[in-house]
Design a protein around this motif. Sequence first.
Motif, PDB file in Angstrom:
ATOM      1  N   ALA A  22       0.821  -1.208   0.000  1.00  8.25           N
ATOM      2  CA  ALA A  22       0.000   0.000   0.000  1.00  8.25           C
ATOM      3  C   ALA A  22       0.856   1.258   0.000  1.00  8.25           C
ATOM      4  CB  ALA A  22      -0.945   0.003   1.195  1.00  8.25           C
ATOM      5  N   GLY A  23       2.074   1.184   0.534  1.00  6.41           N
ATOM      6  CA  GLY A  23       2.942   2.351   0.595  1.00  6.41           C
ATOM      7  C   GLY A  23       3.641   2.649  -0.716  1.00  6.41           C
ATOM      8  N   GLU A  24       3.651   1.699  -1.654  1.00  4.22           N
ATOM      9  CA  GLU A  24       4.331   1.899  -2.923  1.00  4.22           C
ATOM     10  C   GLU A  24       3.339   2.302  -4.006  1.00  4.22           C
ATOM     11  OE1 GLU A  24       6.725  -1.412  -4.070  1.00  4.22           O
ATOM     12  OE2 GLU A  24       7.323  -1.797  -2.009  1.00  4.22           O
ATOM     13  N   PRO A  25       3.630   3.340  -4.767  1.00  2.02           N
ATOM     14  CA  PRO A  25       2.739   3.735  -5.854  1.00  2.02           C
ATOM     15  C   PRO A  25       2.695   2.652  -6.928  1.00  2.02           C
ATOM     16  CG  PRO A  25       4.425   5.408  -5.461  1.00  2.02           C
ATOM     17  CD  PRO A  25       4.761   4.215  -4.630  1.00  2.02           C
ATOM     18  N   GLU A  26       1.518   2.418  -7.475  1.00  2.00           N
ATOM     19  CA  GLU A  26       1.361   1.405  -8.508  1.00  2.00           C
ATOM     20  C   GLU A  26       1.117   2.019  -9.880  1.00  2.00           C
ATOM     21  OE1 GLU A  26      -1.522  -1.508  -7.403  1.00  2.00           O
ATOM     22  OE2 GLU A  26      -0.617  -1.812  -5.452  1.00  2.00           O
ATOM     23  N   ALA A  27       0.921   3.315  -9.940  1.00  2.00           N
ATOM     24  CA  ALA A  27       0.631   3.977 -11.208  1.00  2.00           C
ATOM     25  C   ALA A  27       1.514   5.210 -11.355  1.00  2.00           C
ATOM     26  CB  ALA A  27      -0.841   4.385 -11.259  1.00  2.00           C
ATOM     27  N   ALA A  28       1.658   5.631 -12.587  1.00  2.00           N
ATOM     28  CA  ALA A  28       2.393   6.863 -12.844  1.00  2.00           C
ATOM     29  C   ALA A  28       1.633   8.027 -12.222  1.00  2.00           C
ATOM     30  CB  ALA A  28       2.539   7.075 -14.343  1.00  2.00           C
ATOM     31  N   PRO A  29       2.351   8.995 -11.723  1.00  2.00           N
ATOM     32  CA  PRO A  29       1.678  10.150 -11.133  1.00  2.00           C
ATOM     33  C   PRO A  29       0.912  10.951 -12.175  1.00  2.00           C
ATOM     34  CG  PRO A  29       4.062  10.429 -11.116  1.00  2.00           C
ATOM     35  CD  PRO A  29       3.785   9.075 -11.677  1.00  2.00           C
ATOM     36  N   GLU A  30      -0.075  11.704 -11.707  1.00  2.00           N
ATOM     37  CA  GLU A  30      -0.851  12.565 -12.608  1.00  2.00           C
ATOM     38  C   GLU A  30       0.003  13.726 -13.079  1.00  2.00           C
ATOM     39  OE1 GLU A  30      -4.835  14.035 -11.947  1.00  2.00           O
ATOM     40  OE2 GLU A  30      -5.195  12.282 -10.685  1.00  2.00           O
ATOM     41  N   LEU A  31      -0.198  14.098 -14.330  1.00  2.00           N
ATOM     42  CA  LEU A  31       0.525  15.227 -14.910  1.00  2.00           C
ATOM     43  C   LEU A  31      -0.457  16.339 -15.232  1.00  2.00           C
ATOM     44  CD1 LEU A  31       2.843  13.371 -17.452  1.00  2.00           C
ATOM     45  CD2 LEU A  31       3.414  14.164 -15.161  1.00  2.00           C
ATOM     46  N   PRO A  32       0.040  17.561 -15.360  1.00  2.00           N
ATOM     47  CA  PRO A  32      -0.827  18.654 -15.827  1.00  2.00           C
ATOM     48  C   PRO A  32      -1.362  18.348 -17.219  1.00  2.00           C
ATOM     49  CG  PRO A  32       1.275  19.490 -15.003  1.00  2.00           C
ATOM     50  CD  PRO A  32       1.391  17.999 -15.061  1.00  2.00           C
ATOM     51  N   ASP A  33      -2.401  19.071 -17.634  1.00  2.00           N
ATOM     52  CA  ASP A  33      -2.990  18.858 -18.958  1.00  2.00           C
ATOM     53  C   ASP A  33      -1.960  19.021 -20.080  1.00  2.00           C
ATOM     54  OD1 ASP A  33      -5.483  18.304 -17.931  1.00  2.00           O
ATOM     55  OD2 ASP A  33      -6.216  20.357 -18.188  1.00  2.00           O
ATOM     56  N   ARG A  34      -1.132  20.051 -19.993  1.00  2.00           N
ATOM     57  CA  ARG A  34      -0.098  20.306 -21.000  1.00  2.00           C
ATOM     58  C   ARG A  34       1.235  20.433 -20.278  1.00  2.00           C
ATOM     59  NH1 ARG A  34      -1.836  18.964 -25.802  1.00  2.00           N
ATOM     60  NH2 ARG A  34       0.049  19.946 -26.570  1.00  2.00           N
ATOM     61  N   ILE A  35       2.308  19.875 -20.873  1.00  2.00           N
ATOM     62  CA  ILE A  35       3.622  19.960 -20.233  1.00  2.00           C
ATOM     63  C   ILE A  35       4.680  20.398 -21.236  1.00  2.00           C
ATOM     64  CG2 ILE A  35       3.043  18.216 -18.500  1.00  2.00           C
ATOM     65  CD1 ILE A  35       4.889  16.274 -20.066  1.00  2.00           C
ATOM     66  N   CYS A  36       5.769  20.869 -20.732  1.00  2.00           N
ATOM     67  CA  CYS A  36       6.980  21.291 -21.447  1.00  2.00           C
ATOM     68  C   CYS A  36       6.764  22.577 -22.241  1.00  2.00           C
ATOM     69  CB  CYS A  36       7.517  20.185 -22.349  1.00  2.00           C
ATOM     70  SG  CYS A  36       8.156  18.777 -21.419  1.00  2.00           S
ATOM     71  N   TRP A  37       7.458  23.612 -21.821  1.00  2.00           N
ATOM     72  CA  TRP A  37       7.496  24.912 -22.494  1.00  2.00           C
ATOM     73  C   TRP A  37       6.108  25.521 -22.675  1.00  2.00           C
ATOM     74  CZ3 TRP A  37      10.183  20.957 -25.525  1.00  2.00           C
ATOM     75  CH2 TRP A  37      11.505  20.832 -25.160  1.00  2.00           C
ATOM     76  N   GLY A  38       5.225  25.267 -21.767  1.00  2.00           N
ATOM     77  CA  GLY A  38       3.896  25.846 -21.852  1.00  2.00           C
ATOM     78  C   GLY A  38       2.907  25.056 -22.672  1.00  2.00           C
ATOM     79  N   GLY A  39       3.267  23.839 -23.097  1.00  2.00           N
ATOM     80  CA  GLY A  39       2.256  23.032 -23.764  1.00  2.00           C
ATOM     81  C   GLY A  39       2.671  22.184 -24.946  1.00  2.00           C
ATOM     82  N   ALA A  40       3.918  21.758 -25.030  1.00  2.00           N
ATOM     83  CA  ALA A  40       4.355  20.939 -26.166  1.00  2.00           C
ATOM     84  C   ALA A  40       3.632  19.596 -26.233  1.00  2.00           C
ATOM     85  CB  ALA A  40       5.858  20.705 -26.112  1.00  2.00           C
ATOM     86  N   PHE A  41       3.358  19.010 -25.085  1.00  2.00           N
ATOM     87  CA  PHE A  41       2.749  17.674 -25.041  1.00  2.00           C
ATOM     88  C   PHE A  41       1.503  17.671 -24.185  1.00  2.00           C
ATOM     89  CE2 PHE A  41       7.401  17.089 -25.122  1.00  2.00           C
ATOM     90  CZ  PHE A  41       7.537  16.416 -26.323  1.00  2.00           C
ATOM     91  N   ALA A  42       0.585  16.790 -24.530  1.00  2.00           N
ATOM     92  CA  ALA A  42      -0.549  16.518 -23.645  1.00  2.00           C
ATOM     93  C   ALA A  42      -0.023  15.625 -22.522  1.00  2.00           C
ATOM     94  CB  ALA A  42      -1.666  15.808 -24.407  1.00  2.00           C
ATOM     95  N   GLY A  43      -0.279  15.996 -21.289  1.00  2.00           N
ATOM     96  CA  GLY A  43       0.171  15.195 -20.156  1.00  2.00           C
ATOM     97  C   GLY A  43      -0.348  13.770 -20.238  1.00  2.00           C
ATOM     98  N   SER A  44      -1.555  13.597 -20.754  1.00  2.00           N
ATOM     99  CA  SER A  44      -2.149  12.269 -20.875  1.00  2.00           C
ATOM    100  C   SER A  44      -1.423  11.397 -21.902  1.00  2.00           C
ATOM    101  CB  SER A  44      -3.631  12.377 -21.233  1.00  2.00           C
ATOM    102  OG  SER A  44      -3.787  13.051 -22.469  1.00  2.00           O
ATOM    103  N   ASP A  45      -0.700  12.005 -22.854  1.00  2.00           N
ATOM    104  CA  ASP A  45       0.074  11.233 -23.821  1.00  2.00           C
ATOM    105  C   ASP A  45       1.423  10.801 -23.254  1.00  2.00           C
ATOM    106  OD1 ASP A  45      -1.947  11.498 -25.677  1.00  2.00           O
ATOM    107  OD2 ASP A  45      -0.976  13.145 -26.762  1.00  2.00           O
ATOM    108  N   VAL A  46       1.969  11.584 -22.334  1.00  2.00           N
ATOM    109  CA  VAL A  46       3.263  11.266 -21.727  1.00  2.00           C
ATOM    110  C   VAL A  46       3.095  10.308 -20.549  1.00  2.00           C
ATOM    111  CG1 VAL A  46       5.258  12.257 -20.514  1.00  2.00           C
ATOM    112  CG2 VAL A  46       4.294  13.428 -22.512  1.00  2.00           C
TER     113      VAL A  46
END
Length: 184
Positions: A22-46
């Motif tokens: 239970a103490g170990e994460p089993e999933a990747a952490p949530e990311l913002p909607d857009r990441i890198c330089w103000g929005g290069a990638f959709a967080g859901s794609d990364v």
Amino acid sequence: MSRFRSAAGAVALAGLLVGCSAGEPEAAPELPDRICWGGAFAGSDVAPLLPPGGRVEFSPQADRALALAEERDPAICTLYIDGKMRFQASATRWKSAESIDWTSRASARPEPLDVGEKGIMWKGGAASSFVCGSAENAKSPGKHIELRISAEYAPDKHRLRTAPPELMKQLMAFARSELQCAGE
């Protein structure tokens, strides 16, 4: 009575195992909607390329606008999970296409990537290039932009083969727009 003790012991052991996991994460952490330089990638794609973890941090350059003022001075967006680099994207400006060198990736047995003028893809990453602007004269052939993506720690190895082309397309479209490439 012996059967009761065995069952109770099994329940207690199962509880300990659940408590440990239970103490170990089993999933990747949530990311913002857009990441890198103000929005290069959709967080859901990364996100599918990231290993499990808790704390997400980005490099200081990740929040800045994408700008490539000097040759060989890359803009780098690094995503850390629990203090370890787990995803990185970069853009670098070069004077000529010949300056772009991917020979260091030869041992990774790269495959061609049909994005930009030339591109390669390897397990856990991709690189591509394009010309931004046109030749003003013979001494100014335009800016050659090299893009790289690295996501070597993805838990789903199949995604390492399918995701880089789409991410590179997103990055290239974003870079062309942000760098205001004429005629693109």
